[in-house]
Design a protein around this motif. Sequence first.
Motif, PDB file in Angstrom:
ATOM      1  N   TYR A   1       0.826  -1.196   0.000  1.00 42.19           N
ATOM      2  CA  TYR A   1       0.000   0.000   0.000  1.00 42.19           C
ATOM      3  C   TYR A   1       0.869   1.258   0.000  1.00 42.19           C
ATOM      4  O   TYR A   1       0.647   2.180  -0.783  1.00 42.19           O
ATOM      5  N   ARG A   2       1.881   1.279   0.851  1.00 39.67           N
ATOM      6  CA  ARG A   2       2.739   2.461   0.945  1.00 39.67           C
ATOM      7  C   ARG A   2       3.543   2.696  -0.325  1.00 39.67           C
ATOM      8  O   ARG A   2       3.872   3.830  -0.659  1.00 39.67           O
ATOM      9  N   SER A   3       3.882   1.623  -1.025  1.00 40.49           N
ATOM     10  CA  SER A   3       4.632   1.777  -2.272  1.00 40.49           C
ATOM     11  C   SER A   3       3.711   2.092  -3.446  1.00 40.49           C
ATOM     12  O   SER A   3       4.159   2.186  -4.579  1.00 40.49           O
ATOM     13  N   ARG A   4       2.430   2.230  -3.144  1.00 36.37           N
ATOM     14  CA  ARG A   4       1.405   2.550  -4.140  1.00 36.37           C
ATOM     15  C   ARG A   4       1.257   1.460  -5.195  1.00 36.37           C
ATOM     16  O   ARG A   4       0.830   1.713  -6.304  1.00 36.37           O
ATOM     17  N   THR A   5       1.649   0.218  -4.818  1.00 31.95           N
ATOM     18  CA  THR A   5       1.465  -0.918  -5.702  1.00 31.95           C
ATOM     19  C   THR A   5       0.002  -1.344  -5.685  1.00 31.95           C
ATOM     20  O   THR A   5      -0.541  -1.745  -6.708  1.00 31.95           O
TER      21      THR A   5
ATOM     22  N   ALA B   1      -1.207   1.072   9.825  1.00 34.86           N
ATOM     23  CA  ALA B   1      -0.382   2.082   9.150  1.00 34.86           C
ATOM     24  C   ALA B   1      -0.071   3.233  10.102  1.00 34.86           C
ATOM     25  O   ALA B   1       1.056   3.728  10.137  1.00 34.86           O
ATOM     26  N   ARG B   2      -1.061   3.655  10.868  1.00 35.29           N
ATOM     27  CA  ARG B   2      -0.822   4.737  11.844  1.00 35.29           C
ATOM     28  C   ARG B   2       0.128   4.275  12.943  1.00 35.29           C
ATOM     29  O   ARG B   2       1.004   5.028  13.373  1.00 35.29           O
ATOM     30  N   ALA B   3      -0.026   3.036  13.395  1.00 33.42           N
ATOM     31  CA  ALA B   3       0.812   2.519  14.477  1.00 33.42           C
ATOM     32  C   ALA B   3       2.273   2.423  14.054  1.00 33.42           C
ATOM     33  O   ALA B   3       3.177   2.578  14.877  1.00 33.42           O
ATOM     34  N   PHE B   4       2.511   2.160  12.762  1.00 31.50           N
ATOM     35  CA  PHE B   4       3.874   1.992  12.275  1.00 31.50           C
ATOM     36  C   PHE B   4       4.335   3.162  11.416  1.00 31.50           C
ATOM     37  O   PHE B   4       5.276   3.035  10.635  1.00 31.50           O
ATOM     38  N   ALA B   5       3.695   4.305  11.575  1.00 36.81           N
ATOM     39  CA  ALA B   5       4.077   5.498  10.812  1.00 36.81           C
ATOM     40  C   ALA B   5       5.464   5.966  11.262  1.00 36.81           C
ATOM     41  O   ALA B   5       5.813   5.845  12.437  1.00 36.81           O
ATOM     42  N   PRO B   6       6.252   6.481  10.325  1.00 37.51           N
ATOM     43  CA  PRO B   6       7.585   6.984  10.696  1.00 37.51           C
ATOM     44  C   PRO B   6       7.465   8.142  11.676  1.00 37.51           C
ATOM     45  O   PRO B   6       6.523   8.935  11.603  1.00 37.51           O
ATOM     46  N   THR B   7       8.395   8.229  12.591  1.00 33.06           N
ATOM     47  CA  THR B   7       8.406   9.337  13.531  1.00 33.06           C
ATOM     48  C   THR B   7       9.081  10.530  12.861  1.00 33.06           C
ATOM     49  O   THR B   7       9.841  10.362  11.903  1.00 33.06           O
ATOM     50  N   PRO B   8       8.817  11.749  13.347  1.00 31.76           N
ATOM     51  CA  PRO B   8       9.453  12.925  12.744  1.00 31.76           C
ATOM     52  C   PRO B   8      10.979  12.758  12.725  1.00 31.76           C
ATOM     53  O   PRO B   8      11.576  12.312  13.691  1.00 31.76           O
ATOM     54  N   GLY B   9      11.561  13.050  11.585  1.00 34.58           N
ATOM     55  CA  GLY B   9      13.006  12.945  11.423  1.00 34.58           C
ATOM     56  C   GLY B   9      13.469  11.577  10.947  1.00 34.58           C
ATOM     57  O   GLY B   9      14.619  11.413  10.580  1.00 34.58           O
ATOM     58  N   GLU B  10      12.574  10.602  10.944  1.00 36.46           N
ATOM     59  CA  GLU B  10      12.934   9.269  10.470  1.00 36.46           C
ATOM     60  C   GLU B  10      12.921   9.267   8.958  1.00 36.46           C
ATOM     61  O   GLU B  10      12.040   9.855   8.320  1.00 36.46           O
ATOM     62  N   ALA B  11      13.878   8.611   8.349  1.00 36.47           N
ATOM     63  CA  ALA B  11      13.971   8.564   6.887  1.00 36.47           C
ATOM     64  C   ALA B  11      12.815   7.760   6.309  1.00 36.47           C
ATOM     65  O   ALA B  11      12.430   6.741   6.852  1.00 36.47           O
ATOM     66  N   HIS B  12      12.272   8.248   5.211  1.00 41.55           N
ATOM     67  CA  HIS B  12      11.221   7.530   4.490  1.00 41.55           C
ATOM     68  C   HIS B  12      11.860   6.623   3.452  1.00 41.55           C
ATOM     69  O   HIS B  12      12.931   6.931   2.927  1.00 41.55           O
ATOM     70  N   ALA B  13      11.189   5.525   3.143  1.00 42.29           N
ATOM     71  CA  ALA B  13      11.730   4.566   2.185  1.00 42.29           C
ATOM     72  C   ALA B  13      11.908   5.181   0.797  1.00 42.29           C
ATOM     73  O   ALA B  13      12.774   4.784   0.054  1.00 42.29           O
ATOM     74  N   ASP B  14      11.068   6.167   0.453  1.00 41.76           N
ATOM     75  CA  ASP B  14      11.135   6.740  -0.900  1.00 41.76           C
ATOM     76  C   ASP B  14      11.953   8.023  -0.958  1.00 41.76           C
ATOM     77  O   ASP B  14      11.944   8.709  -1.948  1.00 41.76           O
ATOM     78  N   ASP B  15      12.666   8.357   0.120  1.00 43.79           N
ATOM     79  CA  ASP B  15      13.522   9.550   0.113  1.00 43.79           C
ATOM     80  C   ASP B  15      14.864   9.244  -0.469  1.00 43.79           C
ATOM     81  O   ASP B  15      15.386   8.207  -0.405  1.00 43.79           O
TER      82      ASP B  15
END
Length: 52
Positions: free
Chosen positions: A13-17, A38-52
């Motif tokens: 879902y997050r990869s928009r597949t 998805a909310r429970a495992f959302a990145p915390t502020p400052g955490e790198a996103h997979a698509d960055d």
Amino acid sequence: MTSKSVATALTLYRSRTLTLEQAATVGGCSTAQLEESARAFAPTPGEAHADD
């Protein structure tokens, strides 16, 4: 529903597949359960996103 299947669904879902509905089907859960995960495992502020 296993945590591995939900994790796979979240990744797809997050990869928009897949759409939220499709990912929930893959994960064997409802769209509400997938959104909650998805909310429970959302990145915390400052955490790198997979698509960055």
